[in-house]
Design a protein around this motif. Sequence first.
Motif, PDB file in Angstrom:
ATOM      1  N   ILE A   2       0.997  -1.365  -0.181  1.00 43.82           N
ATOM      2  CA  ILE A   2       0.352  -0.239  -0.316  1.00 43.82           C
ATOM      3  C   ILE A   2       0.993   1.206  -0.247  1.00 43.82           C
ATOM      4  CG2 ILE A   2      -1.600   1.576   1.433  1.00 43.82           C
ATOM      5  CD1 ILE A   2      -2.635  -0.560  -0.482  1.00 43.82           C
ATOM      6  N   LYS A   3       2.201   1.441   0.808  1.00 48.90           N
ATOM      7  CA  LYS A   3       2.949   2.096   1.094  1.00 48.90           C
ATOM      8  C   LYS A   3       3.626   3.054  -0.652  1.00 48.90           C
ATOM      9  CE  LYS A   3       6.981   3.754   3.435  1.00 48.90           C
ATOM     10  NZ  LYS A   3       7.740   4.096   4.610  1.00 48.90           N
ATOM     11  N   ASN A   4       4.041   1.557  -0.863  1.00 43.61           N
ATOM     12  CA  ASN A   4       4.642   1.577  -2.833  1.00 43.61           C
ATOM     13  C   ASN A   4       3.200   1.485  -3.511  1.00 43.61           C
ATOM     14  OD1 ASN A   4       6.705   1.416  -1.374  1.00 43.61           O
ATOM     15  ND2 ASN A   4       6.871  -0.235  -1.638  1.00 43.61           N
ATOM     16  N   HIS A   5       2.268   2.002  -3.846  1.00 45.16           N
ATOM     17  CA  HIS A   5       1.191   1.873  -4.698  1.00 45.16           C
ATOM     18  C   HIS A   5       0.533   2.986  -4.997  1.00 45.16           C
ATOM     19  CE1 HIS A   5      -1.589   0.161  -7.400  1.00 45.16           C
ATOM     20  NE2 HIS A   5      -2.225   1.065  -7.004  1.00 45.16           N
ATOM     21  N   VAL A   6       1.324   4.247  -5.705  1.00 45.39           N
ATOM     22  CA  VAL A   6       0.878   5.373  -5.572  1.00 45.39           C
ATOM     23  C   VAL A   6      -0.076   6.085  -5.962  1.00 45.39           C
ATOM     24  CG1 VAL A   6       1.838   6.938  -7.695  1.00 45.39           C
ATOM     25  CG2 VAL A   6       3.765   5.820  -7.138  1.00 45.39           C
ATOM     26  N   PRO A   7      -1.149   5.332  -6.662  1.00 40.85           N
ATOM     27  CA  PRO A   7      -2.605   5.594  -6.716  1.00 40.85           C
ATOM     28  C   PRO A   7      -3.307   6.108  -5.215  1.00 40.85           C
ATOM     29  CG  PRO A   7      -2.100   4.291  -8.347  1.00 40.85           C
ATOM     30  CD  PRO A   7      -0.749   4.344  -7.822  1.00 40.85           C
ATOM     31  N   GLY A   8      -2.817   5.343  -4.881  1.00 41.47           N
ATOM     32  CA  GLY A   8      -3.124   4.751  -3.143  1.00 41.47           C
ATOM     33  C   GLY A   8      -3.836   3.137  -3.243  1.00 41.47           C
ATOM     34  N   GLY A   9      -4.607   3.394  -2.404  1.00 41.15           N
ATOM     35  CA  GLY A   9      -5.165   1.667  -1.224  1.00 41.15           C
ATOM     36  C   GLY A   9      -5.447   1.139  -0.595  1.00 41.15           C
ATOM     37  N   ILE A  10      -6.232   0.368   0.038  1.00 42.17           N
ATOM     38  CA  ILE A  10      -6.515   0.067   1.069  1.00 42.17           C
ATOM     39  C   ILE A  10      -6.656  -1.607   0.916  1.00 42.17           C
ATOM     40  CG2 ILE A  10      -9.147   0.497   0.697  1.00 42.17           C
ATOM     41  CD1 ILE A  10      -9.465   0.543   3.296  1.00 42.17           C
ATOM     42  N   CYS A  11      -6.008  -2.305   2.426  1.00 41.22           N
ATOM     43  CA  CYS A  11      -6.093  -3.521   2.831  1.00 41.22           C
ATOM     44  C   CYS A  11      -7.154  -4.056   3.664  1.00 41.22           C
ATOM     45  CB  CYS A  11      -4.469  -4.361   2.345  1.00 41.22           C
ATOM     46  SG  CYS A  11      -3.691  -4.677   1.157  1.00 41.22           S
ATOM     47  N   TYR A  12      -7.657  -4.647   3.772  1.00 44.50           N
ATOM     48  CA  TYR A  12      -8.847  -5.080   4.908  1.00 44.50           C
ATOM     49  C   TYR A  12      -8.569  -6.232   5.303  1.00 44.50           C
ATOM     50  CZ  TYR A  12     -12.978  -5.722   7.718  1.00 44.50           C
ATOM     51  OH  TYR A  12     -14.194  -6.107   8.680  1.00 44.50           O
TER      52      TYR A  12
END
Length: 238
Positions: free
Chosen positions: A153-163
């Motif tokens: 998530i930190k390296n995914h530039v567009p952003g995101g979420i892991c649940y």
Amino acid sequence: MNQKHKIEKFIIFLNGSNSHTNVKVFANKQNSSSLTNLNVNEIYIADGGLNHFLRNKISCNKIIWAGDYDSLTEKSKKFLDKNSVRNNMKQERELIVEEISLQKNKDYNDFSFLLELIKKKSKNIPIFIEIFFGLGGRKDHEIANIFEAKRFIKNHVPGGICYFHEGVIISSVNFEVICANKLTFSIFSDEDNASISIKGAKYSGNIILERPSHGLSNSTKGSRILIKPNSSTVLFYF
């Protein structure tokens, strides 16, 4: 973070012991599922996660399975032998099973391999990764899963979420948590003096997390809270 586009969703099954929770997570027009009402076309499965998939009688159109076979039950092995596209590629199938064999002696876990596959599919798209059976079981495996998700998530530039169902949310985008009852939670950042916006909690407002323990032991006032990571990735634990 500017979230103009709908987040693309991915479902992953791992081989932990914790199944799922009734806590709902929403992020920019995308919401979490439940194990008993899972309606998706494609599911990513790491090795023994296939045992949980079959035990819970999950339906989907395609499985992408990757592993070294060390956690599979006999039932799961027979399922792969029967349904994998490596057997009779031309046959019409209701369920497509893409089987990816991994070496046993490797320097990464099966979950991280699946994350790399997802990364290739979503280079310019914010993502929502929902993980069933990602927690519980061996503590070192659980910690490895959390750190792999956090790194991703930190390296995914567009952003995101892991649940991770039953307890952990890692996010660089705004998200909302809805639960049936009052919820006790802690929230952490991977940066010192990170600015986090929280609404609907006992300690709400724009909060500066000066150090890792600064976000311990918060609680919801009702059944809904909104979290906005203003500067960094957040790990939300309940």
